[in-house]
Design a protein around this motif. Structure first.
Motif, PDB file in Angstrom:
ATOM      1  N   ARG A   1     -59.440  18.235  10.416  1.00  0.00           N
ATOM      2  CA  ARG A   1     -59.451  16.867  10.939  1.00  0.00           C
ATOM      3  C   ARG A   1     -59.471  15.871   9.780  1.00  0.00           C
TER       4      ARG A   1
ATOM      5  N   GLU B   1     -53.524  16.443  24.574  1.00  0.00           N
ATOM      6  CA  GLU B   1     -54.624  17.192  23.984  1.00  0.00           C
ATOM      7  C   GLU B   1     -54.868  18.505  24.738  1.00  0.00           C
TER       8      GLU B   1
ATOM      9  N   HIS C   1     -51.775  13.918  16.862  1.00  0.00           N
ATOM     10  CA  HIS C   1     -52.574  12.757  16.452  1.00  0.00           C
ATOM     11  C   HIS C   1     -54.002  12.845  16.966  1.00  0.00           C
ATOM     12  N   GLN C   2     -54.188  13.473  18.144  1.00  0.00           N
ATOM     13  CA  GLN C   2     -55.524  13.670  18.711  1.00  0.00           C
ATOM     14  C   GLN C   2     -55.555  15.003  19.444  1.00  0.00           C
TER      15      GLN C   2
ATOM     16  N   SER D   1     -55.345  17.274  12.875  1.00  0.00           N
ATOM     17  CA  SER D   1     -55.462  16.142  13.784  1.00  0.00           C
ATOM     18  C   SER D   1     -56.409  15.117  13.180  1.00  0.00           C
TER      19      SER D   1
END
Length: 363
Positions: free
Chosen positions: A59, A23, A13-14, A44
């Protein structure tokens, strides 16, 4: 889909530069796989497709208001996520999904099942006993529905320790994969004389990380430095120093400027524990089941009943005993250096990948 360079897709998700333990793990794993000849793609949140650190990163725009307003890291992705992941899952030999609580994880698992692409799920944290009853309720519903579906379709589930593993529904799929630490970046530095010892807190200023407990432990014998955000409004105590959101590549210097690490998280054992140990800091850990992990079973750490208000006394004792701080820090650093590294972690990860897709990942 067999090829000369096996292609793995990581979905999170990040990712960096957004700060967090998950991360950091994604970054270390994908760089390690890249260095070993894997073709690596990451999907992401964010904007744009480009090569970042030698890795193709896609992204997808997302709204992060829940994190900004309530400290809940749950990006609400653009609908574009659906076709981006359909395309990337189709291209991959194997998909690595980071945790189960996020829209990106649900969509990735769905396309893996539809396209019959094998996937593994990395569980970075167990159930988080958040201070908000609503957050706990939503978390429980998600884990019992979408989370169970994501786990059910996975070939292998990778919890970071036995505590997280204990909450998983199918033990036959479980392979515990502990975190690692970059001991070339995080290592002890020569001691520096300071007016007062510095205790360090690293993380978001949310209940899950125990921020309020640490902020309330201010004392005259030591200073507490916070890496993770700006000083909250109304918190004016001069014994608390705020470093802001520190980029990941500057964190070794932050550890070097501290004398002791404080970890007050609940429901997780964050990567900062290993980073602090490798940096030669003694670590004070909250007495929480999730923090009893393989790396905290080693030397250099002490458990403190922070909920009972014991943190200030523990900090006062270490502040008054520099020899004990050095002893604990040296023992922890030696343990982290000998037992943990990202190279060993990626060795085990490659073994998992090949066991999941025997014969299809030619090298």
């Amino acid at each position: 889909m067999s090829r000369s360079r096996p292609h793995v897709l990581h979905v999170a998700h990040q990712v960096l530069p957004h700060l967090g333990g998950l991360e950091t793990v994604v970054g270390a794993e994908t760089r390690g796989l890249r260095d070993r000849g894997w073709d690596v793609t990451v999907v992401s949140s964010g904007a744009g497709t480009r090569v970042e650190d030698g890795i193709r990163t896609v992204r997808v725009r997302a709204w992060n208001g829940l994190e900004e307003r309530y400290g809940v890291p749950f990006p609400l992705f653009s609908p574009r996520l659906l076709w981006v992941l359909a395309r990337e899952v189709r291209r991959a030999d194997l998909v690595h999904v980071h945790d189960v609580l996020y829209l990106s994880s649900w969509v990735a698992a769905l396309w893996c099942l539809v396209l019959r692409t094998p996937y593994v799920v990395h569980r970075h944290v167990g159930f988080v006993h958040h201070s908000s009853a609503l957050v706990r309720l939503v978390q429980g519903v998600v884990l019992a529905t979408f989370g169970r579906l994501v786990l059910g379709g996975a070939r292998t589930v990778l919890p970071i320790d036995e505590h997280v593993a204990a909450g998983l529904p199918d033990p036959s799929k479980v392979v515990v994969l502990g975190n690692g630490v970059d001991t070339a970046r995080f290592h002890p530095r020569p001691p520096v004389a300071r007016e007062r010892p510095v205790a360090l807190f690293v993380g978001r200023f949310v209940p899950k990380k125990g921020f309020d407990l640490v902020a309330a432990a201010a004392g005259d014998e030591y200073e507490i430095a916070f890496a993770g955000g700006e000083r909250p409004a109304g918190l004016e105590d001069p014994r608390l120093r705020f470093l802001g959101a520190v980029p990941a590549d500057e964190m070794p210097e932050v550890y070097a400027a501290a004398d002791v690490m404080v970890v007050a998280s609940v429901g997780e054992c964050p990567l900062t524990v290993l980073e602090a140990m490798a940096s030669g800091l003694p670590v004070l850990l909250r007495e929480d089941p999730a923090l009893h992990s393989p790396w905290t079973a080693g030397p250099g750490v002490r458990f403190v009943d922070m909920a009972a208000g014991d943190l200030p006394e523990a900090l006062r004792k270490l502040a008054a005993d520099p020899d004990e701080r050095r002893r604990l820090g040296a023992e922890g650093a030696a343990f982290a250096r000998a037992a943990y590294s990202w190279d060993v972690h990626v060795d085990r990860l490659e073994d998992v990948y090949r066991a999941v897709t025997p014969g299809s990942l030619s090298r």
